[in-house]
Enzyme design. Structure first.
Site, mmCIF file in Angstrom:
data_model
loop_
_atom_site.group_PDB
_atom_site.id
_atom_site.type_symbol
_atom_site.label_atom_id
_atom_site.label_comp_id
_atom_site.label_asym_id
_atom_site.label_seq_id
_atom_site.Cartn_x
_atom_site.Cartn_y
_atom_site.Cartn_z
ATOM 1 N N HIS A 43 -73.748 32.992 -28.505
ATOM 2 C CA HIS A 43 -73.269 32.965 -29.911
ATOM 3 C C HIS A 43 -72.825 31.537 -30.220
ATOM 4 O O HIS A 43 -71.757 31.105 -29.798
ATOM 5 C CB HIS A 43 -72.103 33.931 -30.118
ATOM 6 N N HIS A 45 -72.846 28.165 -33.193
ATOM 7 C CA HIS A 45 -73.142 27.552 -34.493
ATOM 8 C C HIS A 45 -73.476 26.083 -34.251
ATOM 9 O O HIS A 45 -72.602 25.311 -33.833
ATOM 10 C CB HIS A 45 -71.936 27.659 -35.433
ATOM 11 N N LYS A 129 -78.880 38.761 -37.410
ATOM 12 C CA LYS A 129 -77.414 38.749 -37.527
ATOM 13 C C LYS A 129 -76.971 39.479 -38.791
ATOM 14 O O LYS A 129 -77.461 39.191 -39.894
ATOM 15 C CB LYS A 129 -76.930 37.296 -37.568
ATOM 16 N N HIS A 167 -71.258 40.782 -36.971
ATOM 17 C CA HIS A 167 -69.906 40.311 -37.250
ATOM 18 C C HIS A 167 -69.133 41.565 -37.633
ATOM 19 O O HIS A 167 -69.243 42.064 -38.755
ATOM 20 C CB HIS A 167 -69.893 39.272 -38.379
ATOM 21 N N HIS A 205 -68.093 38.317 -30.746
ATOM 22 C CA HIS A 205 -66.706 37.831 -30.678
ATOM 23 C C HIS A 205 -65.659 38.938 -30.823
ATOM 24 O O HIS A 205 -64.884 38.951 -31.780
ATOM 25 C CB HIS A 205 -66.443 36.714 -31.696
ATOM 26 N N ASP A 279 -69.015 31.205 -29.890
ATOM 27 C CA ASP A 279 -68.746 31.105 -31.332
ATOM 28 C C ASP A 279 -68.251 29.699 -31.683
ATOM 29 O O ASP A 279 -67.450 29.533 -32.612
ATOM 30 C CB ASP A 279 -67.753 32.164 -31.807
HETATM 31 O O1 DOR Z 1 -64.518 31.418 -37.318
HETATM 32 C C1 DOR Z 1 -65.687 31.583 -37.614
HETATM 33 N N1 DOR Z 1 -66.474 30.547 -37.973
HETATM 34 N N2 DOR Z 1 -66.186 32.832 -37.626
HETATM 35 C C2 DOR Z 1 -67.407 33.099 -38.086
HETATM 36 O O2 DOR Z 1 -67.777 34.245 -38.112
HETATM 37 C C3 DOR Z 1 -68.244 32.010 -38.637
HETATM 38 C C4 DOR Z 1 -67.879 30.709 -38.116
HETATM 39 C C5 DOR Z 1 -68.478 29.542 -38.884
HETATM 40 O O3 DOR Z 1 -69.674 29.576 -39.158
HETATM 41 O O4 DOR Z 1 -67.750 28.592 -39.175
HETATM 42 ZN ZN ZN Z 2 -70.026 32.920 -35.237
#
Ligand code: DOR
Ligand code: ZN
Length: 377
Positions: A43, A45, A129, A167, A205, A279
């Site tokens: 997971h 970003h 997702k 999520h 998460h 995450d």
């Molecule tokens: O804290 C988070 N940031 N939770 C999420 O689900 C998305 C993520 C983000 O993309 O910044």
């Molecule tokens: Zn995330």
């Protein structure tokens, strides 16, 4: 002379038989090293543009593969967009990196089942997702009514053996933010599994004892969960300790200590249903330190150190490798990595920040000292 105590985790019984010897060696300044199969991040970003370029070296240094989240602006809704995003990730990788991005699609109320077939055929897209609309960063285009609008897509996902990454929070403003995960389990996940028991689901998460219990109660091989470092080492006090701490703010929000302890127990129990998903969610500093700060903890540089700390403190270092490197690929039906990395028990200081073209990013535990240092073999 400093001795090195090498602990191959496969021979973990040896490790435990040697606990006393280890303590004595460590007390005399010996160095402990763990060799583990290179982990994947299930997971992640990575963003795009210059932020992508700034953060990808950290993930590529630690992880062999990463499940890349699709909540860009605009979101990655089609296989064609996922293929293009994958290309830009590959371009941004440091030279000689063998990091492999595993792509995901962003589900909307109008995602077409045909898109799932294309995704499977591409060989690049591994999952879809589900963001409930409004649940988190860039989720405005997410799903407003899963059962009303998305059943044909979910049925196609069963046919294509394509996992749904969730999520898991309701967005009803009337539900207390600390209860949103539990209410999601009761009102969405339980009915979803009843309708489509063959759907593979990753609850992303997880943050609560309720979620850990729920995942354990499901049919093995169909429901699993990722767990972040922040939800294992911090509780909700960390949001307010000595003043508001925006860099500890993420969604789902940190929970009370009893929940933290429950998810530590779950991941260190040796259950195959839990695996590593950081995450890691970078935002430029000003977007965190402002009157309405974004959710997201940038943990890629520290994640492995923190997972090692959690397993060490639980007396479960022998279970670390399954969590970081086996349970994820086994659930996704992908091969385990063959490369190794080394975790050295050595103190190191986390940088205060990372600068890049558009500003800076503040990592989790910025400026603090951690105990485990990941290193290439
Ligand atoms: O804290 C988070 N940031 N939770 C999420 O689900 C998305 C993520 C983000 O993309 O910044
Ligand atoms: Zn995330």
């Amino acid at each position: 002379m400093i001795k090195t105590l090498v602990l191959p985790l496969k021979t973990s019984t040896l490790h435990f038989a040697n606990v006393q010897a280890r303590k004595q060696l460590m007390a005399r300044g010996a160095k402990m090293e763990l060799f583990i199969t290179q982990p994947d991040d299930w997971h992640l970003h990575l963003r795009d543009g210059d932020l992508l370029e700034a953060v990808i070296p950290h993930s590529a240094f630690h992880f062999r593969r990463g499940i890349v989240m699709p909540n860009l602006k605009p979101p990655v809704k089609t296989t064609a967009a996922a293929v293009a995003y994958r290309e830009s990730i590959l371009k941004a990788l440091p030279a000689n990196s063998d990091f492999t991005p595993l792509m995901t699609l962003y589900m909307t109320d109008t995602t077409n089942p045909e898109e799932i077939k294309l995704a499977r055929e591409s060989g690049f897209v591994q999952a879809v997702k589900l963001y409930p609309a409004g649940a988190t960063t860039n989720s405005q285009d997410g799903v407003t009514d899963l059962f009303g609008n998305c059943l044909p897509v979910l049925e196609e996902m069963v046919k294509q053996n394509m996992p749904l990454l969730v999520h898991g929070e309701v967005t009803d403003p009337g539900v207390d933010i600390f209860d949103r995960e539990k209410v999601f389990i009761d009102t969405v996940l339980i009915p979803l599994i009843q309708k489509l028991p063959q759907l593979k689901i990753v609850m992303e998460h997880i943050t609560t004892a309720d979620a850990a219990r729920f995942v354990e109660s499901c049919k093995a091989g169909f429901v699993a969960a990722t767990v972040t470092p922040q939800h294992l080492v911090l509780n909700r006090n960390s949001l307010f300790q000595g003043g508001l701490q925006p860099h500890n703010y993420c969604l789902p929000v940190l929970k009370r200590e009893t929940h933290r302890q429950a998810i530590v127990s779950a991941v260190t129990s040796g259950s195959k249903r839990f695996f590593l998903g950081t995450d890691s969610a970078p935002h430029e500093r000003q977007r965190k330190e402002c009157s309405c700060g974004c959710a997201g903890v940038y943990n890629a540089p520290v994640a492995l150190s923190l997972y090692a700390k959690v397993f060490e403190e639980a007396g479960a270092l022998d279970k670390l490798e399954a969590f970081t490197s086996f349970n994820g690929p086994d659930f996704y039906g992908l091969p385990r990595n063959t490369s190794k990395i080394k975790l050295i028990k050595r103190r190191w200081k986390v940088p205060e920040s990372f600068s890049y073209a558009s500003g800076e990013i503040i990592p989790m535990f910025a400026g603090e000292t951690l105990d485990w240092m990941p290193s290439p073999v």
